[in-house]
Design an enzyme around this catalytic site. Structure first.
Site, PDB file in Angstrom:
ATOM      1  N   HIS A  90      48.599  93.282  65.008  1.00 47.98           N
ATOM      2  CA  HIS A  90      47.900  92.861  64.188  1.00 47.98           C
ATOM      3  C   HIS A  90      47.143  93.799  63.411  1.00 47.98           C
ATOM      4  O   HIS A  90      46.319  94.472  63.868  1.00 47.98           O
ATOM      5  CB  HIS A  90      46.947  91.841  65.064  1.00 47.98           C
ATOM      6  CG  HIS A  90      45.831  90.949  64.046  1.00 47.98           C
ATOM      7  ND1 HIS A  90      46.137  90.248  63.029  1.00 47.98           N
ATOM      8  CD2 HIS A  90      44.270  90.993  64.260  1.00 47.98           C
ATOM      9  CE1 HIS A  90      44.909  89.571  62.597  1.00 47.98           C
ATOM     10  NE2 HIS A  90      43.968  90.454  63.135  1.00 47.98           N
ATOM     11  N   HIS A 105      51.903  89.394  55.373  1.00 46.96           N
ATOM     12  CA  HIS A 105      51.394  88.426  56.247  1.00 46.96           C
ATOM     13  C   HIS A 105      51.878  87.184  56.228  1.00 46.96           C
ATOM     14  O   HIS A 105      51.864  86.393  55.143  1.00 46.96           O
ATOM     15  CB  HIS A 105      49.850  88.295  56.337  1.00 46.96           C
ATOM     16  CG  HIS A 105      49.282  87.324  57.194  1.00 46.96           C
ATOM     17  ND1 HIS A 105      49.073  87.636  58.407  1.00 46.96           N
ATOM     18  CD2 HIS A 105      48.840  86.037  57.033  1.00 46.96           C
ATOM     19  CE1 HIS A 105      48.553  86.662  58.990  1.00 46.96           C
ATOM     20  NE2 HIS A 105      48.607  85.787  58.145  1.00 46.96           N
ATOM     21  N   ASP A 145      51.569  87.009  66.098  1.00 46.13           N
ATOM     22  CA  ASP A 145      51.316  88.531  66.275  1.00 46.13           C
ATOM     23  C   ASP A 145      51.326  89.002  67.722  1.00 46.13           C
ATOM     24  O   ASP A 145      51.983  89.981  68.035  1.00 46.13           O
ATOM     25  CB  ASP A 145      49.899  88.746  65.663  1.00 46.13           C
ATOM     26  CG  ASP A 145      49.814  88.835  64.309  1.00 46.13           C
ATOM     27  OD1 ASP A 145      50.814  88.595  63.579  1.00 46.13           O
ATOM     28  OD2 ASP A 145      48.609  89.098  63.865  1.00 46.13           O
ATOM     29  N   GLU A 180      44.572  94.405  61.752  1.00 48.62           N
ATOM     30  CA  GLU A 180      43.041  94.442  61.457  1.00 48.62           C
ATOM     31  C   GLU A 180      42.638  95.200  62.929  1.00 48.62           C
ATOM     32  O   GLU A 180      41.340  95.428  62.915  1.00 48.62           O
ATOM     33  CB  GLU A 180      42.450  93.128  61.564  1.00 48.62           C
ATOM     34  CG  GLU A 180      42.256  92.377  59.938  1.00 48.62           C
ATOM     35  CD  GLU A 180      43.629  91.912  59.792  1.00 48.62           C
ATOM     36  OE1 GLU A 180      44.739  91.771  60.422  1.00 48.62           O
ATOM     37  OE2 GLU A 180      43.752  90.901  58.778  1.00 48.62           O
ATOM     38  N   GLU A 240      57.719  89.290  59.244  1.00 47.02           N
ATOM     39  CA  GLU A 240      57.279  88.371  60.444  1.00 47.02           C
ATOM     40  C   GLU A 240      58.211  87.259  60.527  1.00 47.02           C
ATOM     41  O   GLU A 240      58.766  86.943  61.609  1.00 47.02           O
ATOM     42  CB  GLU A 240      55.856  87.961  60.334  1.00 47.02           C
ATOM     43  CG  GLU A 240      54.811  89.150  60.351  1.00 47.02           C
ATOM     44  CD  GLU A 240      53.323  88.883  60.346  1.00 47.02           C
ATOM     45  OE1 GLU A 240      52.844  89.350  61.213  1.00 47.02           O
ATOM     46  OE2 GLU A 240      53.000  87.712  60.123  1.00 47.02           O
ATOM     47  N   HIS A 260      49.381  81.817  60.153  1.00 47.48           N
ATOM     48  CA  HIS A 260      50.496  82.367  59.585  1.00 47.48           C
ATOM     49  C   HIS A 260      51.364  81.671  58.637  1.00 47.48           C
ATOM     50  O   HIS A 260      52.410  81.534  58.651  1.00 47.48           O
ATOM     51  CB  HIS A 260      51.496  83.086  60.573  1.00 47.48           C
ATOM     52  CG  HIS A 260      51.112  84.194  61.364  1.00 47.48           C
ATOM     53  ND1 HIS A 260      49.992  84.607  62.028  1.00 47.48           N
ATOM     54  CD2 HIS A 260      51.312  85.481  61.029  1.00 47.48           C
ATOM     55  CE1 HIS A 260      49.944  85.762  62.411  1.00 47.48           C
ATOM     56  NE2 HIS A 260      50.759  86.334  61.600  1.00 47.48           N
ATOM     57  N   GLU A 295      46.179  83.422  64.992  1.00 42.67           N
ATOM     58  CA  GLU A 295      45.746  83.634  63.446  1.00 42.67           C
ATOM     59  C   GLU A 295      46.789  82.621  62.786  1.00 42.67           C
ATOM     60  O   GLU A 295      47.866  82.785  63.125  1.00 42.67           O
ATOM     61  CB  GLU A 295      45.965  85.077  63.028  1.00 42.67           C
ATOM     62  CG  GLU A 295      45.657  85.363  61.507  1.00 42.67           C
ATOM     63  CD  GLU A 295      46.046  86.748  61.135  1.00 42.67           C
ATOM     64  OE1 GLU A 295      47.005  87.523  61.750  1.00 42.67           O
ATOM     65  OE2 GLU A 295      45.282  87.455  60.409  1.00 42.67           O
TER      66      GLU A 295
END
Lengths: 269, 269, 269, 269, 269, 269
Positions: free
Chosen positions: B125, B187, B50, B127, B192, B41, B39
């Site tokens: 992650h 995010h 992730d 989701e 992170e 970032h 994904e």
């Protein structure tokens, strides 16, 4: 991190999305998706062998061709007795057909729908092939149904191959001086062991390797498996005679042949 | 490779199947399956963030508890605008619900049916969570239908968690001295980025990070996404103030809390 | 219709259910399920070739072993360019993976759950194999989940094979005096044509056969297919030199080898 | 084989793909897909009765209309007690809904996407109907999603019917002089037996037929089935009074009515 | 709320879970699941007609038998032209086969696995029937695979029925003095309109009803639908002559017949 | 029934299809689909609570905005211990992920393909959210693949939300004077109980409510569930202090906030 594509990481997971976006937008982008398995490979090789090999080969091919490498499909289709010893063996954690097809389909459709011109699925686990083919076919249908065309309106394409199909006759003759026993029983044998000795020697324990005659398996698949037909090691042929030099030869010859083929087929540099 | 379990690799892909078989047979084996995503970032973090984080945390927890780590689920569920910027962004390659559920179900059922006593799904992650839950529930059903019970006849168990649920209030206060903005817009933000600066600094480019106000998103999800609602970077909050020291604090506190929780819940050492 | 099993029809579709029930109840019953395809086979062979051949071979094997033959799976998996010319060709009507797996799974589980001791899937279409394997594995799981065991509590079994794997070296040498080109491009070639000339000569038109060099296909599969890589006939090798005598030789040798193998493996008469 | 379409085989499995391609290219091609079942039909009729009947009727209709006949769907949906005696009876090997829908969907979409103007699904097994309807609806959606239109841009069409819906009142009166008992319990009864006596007398054994009152079944379906509600023969009404003459009358009247209907609806000759 | 079961609500959605638990634990519990549709019913009836009717009938039957009523399946299978006018009509929102089967399967398996002795699926939408049957069969398989038996070890059971199958000949004669046109075209006609006039008069607007001859539809289903074959109202027969008295007659006779049948079959009071 | 839209029923199930068709044709139509569950809610609330609440809120929002309300999704995703007590509790009848996704996907695609401009999914069951999101995403893909665009060529849109996300800080402070315990354990607690006391007092039995401390649940989900972690009532927090006035406050504030948001986002009146 330097900003010329050639100096950026070949592994997409290590690249940022903005650079990826720009790279794809330049056109002609090729992404290699390595496919492997999580599967017993006898007492001397690690369970991640198939994905480690296909990923490393993918990285080398990408380095030669300007392609980039997606995260591997680390779990593969059920190990079959005639090519992997069987799915009943401890250490073999497999996907069923629906799971493997669904996962690969989403990954392929994802790259294709973002404008990647070519996706190459580089397979390292015998049993995967047909399910990856189905995934590729369905993914292209998804992309079409969503009304997405490739650059210049051309359809994006998927190439699917197993790396051992690029081992040349000459290489075979050197690696198997007594004659090649056949790809089907090359599970945990000389090819995989030599490649691992060259590429990941710290994960191989030759002192645990067991010498035994190659498995003698019937022409049919039987389910449930007759467990005794698989040698106790879980290997279908013994890794006798494996060494890092053979691994290097295999690795260099295969990556070169693969890179050449991709360049010719895809018109990449 | 030494033969005491504690000295063997925590990563199952690096272990041979015979040692794995013996380890499982001793009883009480715990396997951690990290779940991540591929994904975007933002411009400063790599697309594999992730999975890199959940895998590294899993390895640290495993080292403290005697667990072992399976190969990560490297592709995750579709990025949602309110937690990941949206699935329309280049560099986000997602699985749909069916694919993620199917893959995780096979992997979990595989370990459980081989006698692993506990599987811990360590999610990185946002989701993914509900789909991993469904996978766990279905995998346990598969194991029951196949007539497999855990050691001593007890049912094997699955634990599912997201690592950020183990960040303590004290850590939050230190990492976000101006107040915590909420997990949903974390995010590509301070959590992170700091973790990556601690764990994989070579993959972070802070000079590419962009400072911008946190995303202001509605209370609903809208599909198709209104693209302008996601900041141009793709991050939902800027990584301003991230540093490796915060990353180390987060990492150490979370792995310790997680290890403590697993020991208490699973009776592992 | 005589009442000794040996004189009853080998084709189950021609038998009544009461006789079938009694036959199964006697124990050790073996049912052969032929799998084929509906696929272009060039201008000289009919589209039903694969199912016609696998069904006829199944009937001959059944006659020698006391097995019976179920209705064929008349539609097969998508034709691939490297083994069948490609799924884009008119006259090729294919099932996707899910459809083929689902159909075969139901059929196999049906027979197994009624007490049939062994089901043999006799494949006549290259591309089917892995999907039939998945179907067999899932069907056995269904039977287990339903709590059904075979006679005497033993698990019923499934055997899966492709008939060409039973062609001996000696036969190959006679059929291909100039050297065997490989099973992969044996689509519409000497093997299938000769077998059809022996078994169903009224459906072959040798005067429509076209002589052309064997297809030269890359080591990868490419999708969408590059149509020009398939010879215009749709055959991957020309049927030059096919004749009924070769067909008879192939047929007799293969059915005998298959019958022998089944007898040995399954303990049938 | 003569080259005028009228003289070519009506069974597509017996035709070569080049002739098929040319026939479709001429426009207005109609393919009939017979659907049957593999189902117990009492002690006097073979288990393949449904597919044998629908295929033979399809061939006769095709001969009258210039249509061609695809390979039958030889396995059908689960036999229900009120129309087929029940799925628990030996000799009934059924597909579940997903498998039947998937198979029929692929076959229909295959023909439609190759330019066949009309596909007629000719059903011979009561329980199939709704699942074939779903398959037709989904196949048309597939063809639309793939961007395929019929000739002249018109949408191709699917017709779905059960052959017994074409039995006229006059025929009924002759075949059932004492009054028609209803289609639902016409399983293994006078209609099917008479048709088989006319069309495949060598597969009928009237001396094994048993006379018994028609089944008296409740208005509901109950699952699991109360087995005693099905007569011991497995037939829902006895074949008393069946003869080949009635079969001929049924066959001739139905095929004529069906051909007339297709000609009128599809504008075929 | 009084604590004797007879005085508690028949609608489970209105009952608390503790009372439900105790009711089930007493044994012999019967739950009725009404199935309907969201479907155009012409200009004079509401789109929810099918679910409203099946739910109301279920409540009346439950009141007479001690059963309880689950929430209705409010969306049904695709409307077919020959029984509901067609799925292309505005106001018809349908489930495909997979969705309807999956939903009903979960609901039925849920009740059966909690110890409910009998589930009765009371259908009010013609097109649903076969998919509900499949759901019932699969749900019972799920319950078996999970190792759940009913009270006293007996298998729980599912009954499936459509309420119009309980209309008696005598009632038909009164409701349709000029002769019954057949259930298939009773869509928006006298039966449904009269029942709604009796049960939910505030939702019927007879002044908007249109008189027209019954639809004359072919013996086949054609897809895509030829829209003109459905009368402009969307009703297959006109509601001429509908009145609340007929509705009351239908309602009382059907609920009594249904209650009687359930009592006899299930041994409920 | 009056013919101005404002005076017609907000519940589509109570409207006729002709009025629905005309309403949609006027453009800008918004349909709200309430999603709930059939789930134990302790001894004092009915099992249908979630669907009752989301439907009632949907009706109030629709009345304020000119939207209309579809039939609720009355069964929801599996109850999870940390948000609903767990799926093992009597009275909880759940859909699995595939069933919920499939059902919602069909319903959403149905409305969108008929020209409804916006569909709002109003969720009332915590566990549903991600599966409804997947359904929305897939439904929009279906609509695109079928070539359907919204009015003026614009894409139709789906909004997804849970009603509790619209409870304001001010309302929370009034409803929970001692501090808000968190949405996750608001199962059968003050929010749901107060709303039900306001909206459906006849279905609440406060005298059966039990006072107990809030559930103390771990940070992970464990499967199979450790049953003792759920309070005996099945509620995660006690409904102490619930009253109709709080329910009214919640209801009025939430419906107003929701209506405002929809008007702003969708440009409805």
């Amino acid at each position: 991190m330097p900003d010329t594509a050639a100096q950026q990481p070949v592994r997409l997971a290590h690249l940022d999305a903005h650079r990826y976006r720009d790279w794809v937008a330049r056109g002609g982008a090729t992404v290699i998706v390595p496919a492997g398995a999580f599967e017993q490979h006898g007492p001397h090789l690690p369970m991640g062998t198939d994905a480690l090999l296909s990923t490393t080969i993918a990285e080398a091919v990408a380095a030669r061709t300007g392609a980039k490498v997606a995260e591997p499909l680390a779990y593969g289709y059920k190990s079959q007795q005639k090519s992997g010893g069987g799915d009943h063996l401890p250490g073999t954690i497999s996907l069923d057909a629906a799971a493997l097809i669904a996962q690969a389909r989403c990954v392929l459709a994802g790259f294709l729908s973002q404008g990647v011109a070519n996706v190459v699925v580089l397979n390292g686990h015998f049993e995967n092939y047909q399910f990856l083919y189905e995934a590729a076919d369905l993914a292209l249908g998804d992309v079409r149904a969503a009304g997405i065309a490739g650059e210049g309106g051309s359809t994006p394409s998927v190439l699917l191959l197993s790396y051992w199909d690029y081992v040349s006759e000459a290489t075979l003759a050197e690696v198997y001086p007594k004659g090649f026993p056949g790809w089907d029983i090359e599970h945990g044998g000389v090819l995989e062991t030599s490649l691992m000795l060259h590429l990941r020697p710290e994960l191989v324990e030759m002192e645990r390797a067991v010498s035994h005659p190659p498995a003698s398996l019937p022409r049919f698949d039987r389910l449930p498996v007759v467990a005794e037909r698989t040698p106790e090691t879980g290997c279908l042929s013994a890794p006798d005679g494996s060494d890092a030099r053979k691994g290097e030869l295999l690795f260099e010859q295969v990556t070169e042949a693969l890179a050449t083929d991709l360049r010719r087929e895809l018109g990449t540099p």
